[in-house]
Scaffold this active site. Structure first.
Site, PDB file in Angstrom:
ATOM      1  N   ASP A   1      -7.641 -23.757  -8.552  1.00  0.00           N
ATOM      2  CA  ASP A   1      -8.870 -24.324  -8.511  1.00  0.00           C
ATOM      3  C   ASP A   1     -10.068 -23.891  -9.743  1.00  0.00           C
ATOM      4  OD1 ASP A   1     -11.029 -25.592  -6.683  1.00  0.00           O
ATOM      5  OD2 ASP A   1     -11.984 -23.623  -6.929  1.00  0.00           O
TER       6      ASP A   1
ATOM      7  N   GLU B   1     -13.962 -31.310 -16.070  1.00  0.00           N
ATOM      8  CA  GLU B   1     -14.704 -31.280 -17.484  1.00  0.00           C
ATOM      9  C   GLU B   1     -15.646 -32.854 -17.464  1.00  0.00           C
ATOM     10  OE1 GLU B   1     -16.037 -29.316 -19.675  1.00  0.00           O
ATOM     11  OE2 GLU B   1     -14.813 -27.457 -18.728  1.00  0.00           O
TER      12      GLU B   1
END
Length: 535
Positions: free
Chosen positions: A199, A267
């Protein structure tokens, strides 16, 4: 060592919502074990378990207070061992979520760390003095809203939390923290797990100088519902110090047979490909879990650019693609405007399972399951409370698995922790066991993929065709497969050279005189030669 993970299909289980065995309305390990036959019947290679560790559940298990035990809500270590053994009997690998970037504020290390500035755990978390004005040390924002810094009156300092204030960030600049976290991973490896889903793997390290983040270039003038997206998170995550730690993790896994890691790399578009390239370089992660296909965009150029872009940037790396997970609106709802629900679900299945890379399916995806419409009084997810109604949180994709058409969908004998509503209950496993259902389409496609070296690990050759068509050929050592998709609700026609017939699964497709006719949301997988060409 085997590369079982390369081209594998992994099925994500959200434990709270898969199967409840004790009537408390919350799914558990015994329930998952009882339903493993369903997962095995799909033809997938592995399961990914979202966190089941001891936790106060402020973020539904992504706030860990003991990395080496099972939360009583889910069962015991013995229950975990039984699940692992049964999965292995069925030929399923098991990977588990590791939430290493932060812990719960109830973890013993944080309880000690916040006592004062001189205790043995004082530097295990990210503490910093206020600015002379009393303001936080930097402008960093929390993913869940507001500042990423929380004032602690006992230490007279701020601590960093990239998510909830009850999820303090661990200080990876401290070698003791790294060693501790690696020891927790070793605990599960020695117990027999086949790997980890990591994670927030790009959040491990922060900028030691605590420099301010700059703005994220945006086309819009108005801020989004969550201003986190307005910042370029150059200093609060994706730091270069991450890479040597990934290598330490890889070295640990390489000491065991046939283990693998996939990292969740959240991202923005500007940094995603570079991050995936760096993180999957030799000696680091086996796979990078991409967010690129978890949004609303449904165009041929988008899917092509993501796949080609990854392999151009990281020719030695390996991606994992997904259309849905426990954090985003289910794709059958996101892309509902492109055709009838079952047709869009089938088209999405055929596309995803043909992509070069490994694949992750989210529970219920094999049913064409849709997002649940959650009302405010039904919310449990913290970001939902924070940003309602512009953002309703993640509860809508986390509602219980629907096994049959009964009131609680065969999930529980009690009251489920999130509601099971009629639109979701109608798309249940029992009702789809026969006939031309979405469920049986997934089984057929997975069986075909398993039997095709081209689809598991063949390279992609994309063709320059006009939208709404997406066309490519997967070339493997034992043959090739032509994959063509119509991403629209209108029929299209494409010239195809070197293909005499459709030898493979298809929907709404007809080949005649070198022309492939695809009905709305039609698609085709066809065995072919390497001279087959589209356009």
């Amino acid at each position: 060592m085997s590369d079982w993970w390369r081209g594998a299909v992994v099925y994500q289980v959200y434990p709270r919502s898969f199967q409840d065995s004790d009537g408390d309305g919350i799914g558990d390990l015994k329930g998952i074990t009882a339903r493993l036959d369903h997962i095995a019947s799909l033809g997938v290679d592995a399961i990914w378990l979202s966190p089941v560790f001891t936790s106060p559940m402020a973020d539904m298990g992504y706030d860990v207070s003991d990395y080496c035990d099972i939360d009583p809500l889910f069962g015991t270590l013995a229950d975990f061992d039984a699940l692992l053994a049964r999965a292995h009997e069925l030929g399923l690998k098991v990977i588990i979520d590791q939430v290493l970037s932060h812990s719960s504020d109830q973890h013993p290390a944080f309880v000690e760390s916040r006592k004062d500035r001189s205790n043995p755990k004082a530097d295990w978390y990210v503490w910093a003095d206020p600015q002379p004005s009393g303001a936080p040390p930097s402008n960093w924002l929390s993913v869940f809203g507001g500042s990423a810094w929380e004032w602690d009156p006992r230490r007279r300092q701020y601590y960093l939390h990239n998510f909830l204030a009850s999820q303090p960030d661990l200080n990876f600049h401290n070698p003791e923290v790294q060693d501790f976290l690696l020891s927790t991973m070793r605990f599960w490896l020695e117990r027999g797990v086949d790997g980890f889903r990591l994670d927030t793997v790009n959040y491990y390290f922060h900028d030691a100088k605590l420099r301010d983040n700059g703005p994220e270039p945006r086309a819009e003038n108005l801020p989004p519902a969550n201003p986190y997206d307005m910042q370029d998170h150059e200093y609060s995550k994706l730091r270069p110090e991450n890479l040597p730690f990934l290598e330490r993790m890889r070295s640990l896994l390489d000491g065991f047979d046939d283990r693998a890691m996939v990292g969740e790399i959240g991202e923005g578009p500007r940094r995603a490909l570079r991050a995936m390239e760096e993180y999957t370089a030799p000696g680091r992660l086996h796979m990078a879990y991409s967010f690129d296909m978890l949004g609303p965009t449904f165009t041929p150029d988008h899917f092509r650019s993501r796949i080609e872009g990854f392999f151009r940037a990281a020719p030695d790396g390996w991606p994992m693609w997904a259309f849905s997970n426990h954090d985003v609106i289910r794709h059958a709802t996101r892309w509902a405007g492109f055709g009838p629900q079952d047709a869009v679900a089938g088209l999405a299945a055929a596309m995803l399972l043909s992509f070069e890379g490994s694949i992750c399916l989210y529970q219920g995806e094999e049913l064409g399951q849709t997002e649940t419409d959650i009302e405010y009084h039904e919310l449990t997810d913290p970001p939902g409370f924070k940003f309602w109604p512009d953002y309703k949180g993640r509860d809508g994709c986390r509602t219980p698995m629907v096994w049959d058409g009964s009131d609680q969908a065969g999930f529980t004998t009690g009251t489920p922790w999130l509601p099971v509503k009629p639109p979701q209950r109608a798309r249940n496993v029992a009702a789809q066991e026969s006939g031309g259902s979405v469920l049986n389409l997934y089984r057929d496609l997975l069986a075909w993929r398993q039997g095709s070296s081209a689809l598991r690990d063949g390279r992609s050759q994309f063709f320059d065709v006009a939208p709404p068509a997406l066309a490519f050929r997967r070339d493997g050592a034992a043959g090739s497969v032509l994959c063509i998709f119509n991403l629209s609700d209108a029929a299209i026609s494409l010239p195809v050279a070197g293909l005499d017939r459709i030898d493979g699964p298809a929907s709404g497709a007809c080949l005649a005189d070198g022309q492939l006719q695809l009905q709305a949301t039609g698609w085709v997988w066809a065995q072919c030669g390497k001279d087959t060409f589209v356009g």
